[in-house]
Design an enzyme around this catalytic site. Structure first.
Site, PDB file in Angstrom:
ATOM      1  CE  LYS A 170      -3.485   2.831   0.503  1.00 22.63           C
ATOM      2  NZ  LYS A 170      -4.586   3.085  -0.390  1.00 22.63           N
ATOM      3  CE  LYS A 238      -3.910   7.261   7.203  1.00 18.07           C
ATOM      4  NZ  LYS A 238      -4.294   6.036   6.551  1.00 18.07           N
TER       5      LYS A 238
HETATM    6  P1  NAP Z   1     -13.126   8.214   7.280  1.00 15.01           P
HETATM    7  O1  NAP Z   1     -14.210   8.598   6.332  1.00 15.01           O
HETATM    8  O2  NAP Z   1     -12.496   9.250   8.144  1.00 15.01           O
HETATM    9  O3  NAP Z   1     -13.725   7.027   8.199  1.00 15.01           O
HETATM   10  C1  NAP Z   1     -13.065   6.486   9.293  1.00 15.01           C
HETATM   11  C2  NAP Z   1     -14.101   5.772  10.146  1.00 15.01           C
HETATM   12  O4  NAP Z   1     -13.423   5.117  11.219  1.00 15.01           O
HETATM   13  C3  NAP Z   1     -15.127   6.712  10.784  1.00 15.01           C
HETATM   14  O5  NAP Z   1     -16.385   6.093  10.786  1.00 15.01           O
HETATM   15  C4  NAP Z   1     -14.599   6.866  12.212  1.00 15.01           C
HETATM   16  O6  NAP Z   1     -15.583   7.116  13.159  1.00 15.01           O
HETATM   17  C5  NAP Z   1     -14.019   5.479  12.442  1.00 15.01           C
HETATM   18  N1  NAP Z   1     -12.981   5.537  13.471  1.00 15.01           N
HETATM   19  C6  NAP Z   1     -11.759   6.119  13.369  1.00 15.01           C
HETATM   20  N2  NAP Z   1     -11.091   5.949  14.517  1.00 15.01           N
HETATM   21  C7  NAP Z   1     -11.883   5.254  15.338  1.00 15.01           C
HETATM   22  C8  NAP Z   1     -11.746   4.785  16.667  1.00 15.01           C
HETATM   23  N3  NAP Z   1     -10.615   4.993  17.365  1.00 15.01           N
HETATM   24  N4  NAP Z   1     -12.787   4.126  17.222  1.00 15.01           N
HETATM   25  C9  NAP Z   1     -13.913   3.932  16.503  1.00 15.01           C
HETATM   26  N5  NAP Z   1     -14.122   4.340  15.246  1.00 15.01           N
HETATM   27  C10 NAP Z   1     -13.100   4.994  14.677  1.00 15.01           C
HETATM   28  O7  NAP Z   1     -11.912   7.506   6.507  1.00 15.01           O
HETATM   29  P2  NAP Z   1     -11.966   6.666   5.132  1.00 15.01           P
HETATM   30  O8  NAP Z   1     -11.757   7.599   3.993  1.00 15.01           O
HETATM   31  O9  NAP Z   1     -13.132   5.747   5.151  1.00 15.01           O
HETATM   32  O10 NAP Z   1     -10.594   5.841   5.278  1.00 15.01           O
HETATM   33  C11 NAP Z   1     -10.488   4.683   6.099  1.00 15.01           C
HETATM   34  C12 NAP Z   1      -9.117   4.037   5.852  1.00 15.01           C
HETATM   35  O11 NAP Z   1      -9.012   3.638   4.479  1.00 15.01           O
HETATM   36  C13 NAP Z   1      -7.929   4.974   6.116  1.00 15.01           C
HETATM   37  O12 NAP Z   1      -6.873   4.276   6.687  1.00 15.01           O
HETATM   38  C14 NAP Z   1      -7.575   5.482   4.718  1.00 15.01           C
HETATM   39  O13 NAP Z   1      -6.212   5.874   4.635  1.00 15.01           O
HETATM   40  C15 NAP Z   1      -7.886   4.258   3.877  1.00 15.01           C
HETATM   41  N6  NAP Z   1      -8.241   4.544   2.458  1.00 15.01           N
HETATM   42  C16 NAP Z   1      -9.093   5.552   2.139  1.00 15.01           C
HETATM   43  C17 NAP Z   1      -9.410   5.787   0.796  1.00 15.01           C
HETATM   44  C18 NAP Z   1     -10.357   6.903   0.367  1.00 15.01           C
HETATM   45  O14 NAP Z   1     -10.437   7.188  -0.838  1.00 15.01           O
HETATM   46  N7  NAP Z   1     -11.083   7.545   1.275  1.00 15.01           N
HETATM   47  C19 NAP Z   1      -8.871   4.980  -0.203  1.00 15.01           C
HETATM   48  C20 NAP Z   1      -8.033   3.929   0.151  1.00 15.01           C
HETATM   49  C21 NAP Z   1      -7.725   3.713   1.506  1.00 15.01           C
HETATM   50  P3  NAP Z   1     -16.070   8.636  13.490  1.00 15.01           P
HETATM   51  O15 NAP Z   1     -17.029   8.955  12.392  1.00 15.01           O
HETATM   52  O16 NAP Z   1     -16.684   8.486  14.826  1.00 15.01           O
HETATM   53  O17 NAP Z   1     -14.840   9.497  13.484  1.00 15.01           O
END
Ligand code: NAP
Length: 289
Positions: A170, A238
């Site tokens: 990744k 990050k």
């Molecule tokens: P996001 O929209 O910020 O969602 C993260 C989720 O995790 C939220 O629901 C958050 O809850 C929950 N969360 C975070 N910390 C937590 C904790 N300590 N306890 C409980 N719940 C927690 O992020 P995302 O875009 O979906 O990305 C998720 C992962 O996939 C990341 O590592 C990112 O780098 C990776 N990724 C993202 C993409 C993209 O295009 N977005 C593509 C590939 C990979 P709250 O709502 O309560 O904060």
């Protein structure tokens, strides 16, 4: 299968919904009700803690933001580890440091719990369509058990090695994606500064060797100045931290990635953490005055 799912943000929510649609029994928990509600409406069962989620599931998936979040959700006081049965599997699909993935896998192994690191590429659209690319680290036999779930979530699934290898791949993905995004932004700027329509430039490039999904999707966002996330700047920041820390640990020179990491850091400094990472264009426009 009985599946636990924690982390229902931009990526996790559509992924969990796809698993429900495929007929799996899904258990979930979230720290805010509004993030889990759409899953409950779709038929998921809510639990009081991550440990309770894992106690109900054969395989539990985490899709949270960063290393500290994964540690909290998996190893924390009420984390998945405390409910998971020996022989069950925890799959972390978040993007975190390879060293952290190995550390968590070791800790779980001590309790007889299997771990896979399975980060993804393909963005929100890939999560919604179930067309993600999934790069998996861990034991081959455990990978085979989780493969039917990966087949629901993605179209391109590769077992790349042992614990942490998924996160290394990744990091490689983020080098290629970030440098491509910076290249697209720079091409738009150069076209514009020469009085050439950057939309025509993009159209021409889409037909040749410079084609990429990033030129197509992010190039369009840059042309429109549409920076609604998508993949947030703070997550990209990050990821570049993971890439550069790993490069330092392994004495690997990455001059290109270093430049993009600086541009992303400039966006963070400008308070643009919540924008889509295509905002690299904004950072470049600022440099250009
Ligand atoms: P996001 O929209 O910020 O969602 C993260 C989720 O995790 C939220 O629901 C958050 O809850 C929950 N969360 C975070 N910390 C937590 C904790 N300590 N306890 C409980 N719940 C927690 O992020 P995302 O875009 O979906 O990305 C998720 C992962 O996939 C990341 O590592 C990112 O780098 C990776 N990724 C993202 C993409 C993209 O295009 N977005 C593509 C590939 C990979 P709250 O709502 O309560 O904060």
């Amino acid at each position: 299968m009985k599946i636990g799912f924690i982390g229902t943000g931009i990526m996790g929510r559509p992924m969990a919904l796809n698993l429900i649609k495929a007929g799996h029994e899904l258990y979930t928990w979230g720290r805010r009700f509004d993030t889990v509600e759409p899953l409950l409406v779709a038929g998921a069962l809510g639990k009081g803690t991550p440990a309770e989620v894992a106690a109900s599931a054969d395989i539990s998936i985490s899709m949270v933001a960063n290393t500290a979040d994964v540690e909290q959700v998996v190893l924390g006081e009420r984390g998945l580890m405390h409910g998971a049965k020996p022989g069950s599997v925890i799959v972390d699909m978040s993007t975190i440091a390879p060293s952290a993935a190995r550390r968590i896998a070791d800790e779980l192994a001590g309790r007889g719990i299997h771990m896979l690191d399975a980060p993804v590429s393909g963005g929100q659209a890939g999560a919604v369509e179930g067309s993600l690319s999934i790069m998996v680290g861990g034991d081959a036999e455990v990978f085979a058990r989780a493969k039917p779930l990966f087949d629901v979530l993605g179209r391109h699934i590769v077992h790349v090695g042992g614990h942490g290898a998924g996160q290394v791949v990744k990091a490689c993905n983020q080098i290629v994606a970030s440098l491509t995004m910076e290249g697209v932004a720079e091409a738009i700027l150069l076209a514009r500064n020469n009085g050439v329509d950057p939309a025509r430039m993009r159209e021409a490039l889409l037909g040749g060797y410079a084609y990429s999904k990033i030129l197509e999707v992010h190039g369009q966002r840059m042309l429109e100045g549409n920076y609604k996330a998508g993949f947030k700047v703070k997550l990209h920041h990050k990821d570049m931290g993971i890439v550069m820390d790993n490069a330092h640990e392994n004495r690997t020179p990455l001059p290109g990635a270093e430049v993009v990491a600086r541009q992303i850091a400039a966006l963070m400094d400008a308070g643009e953490a919540e924008l889509d990472s295509a905002a690299l264009m904004l950072a470049l426009e600022r440099l250009a005055g």
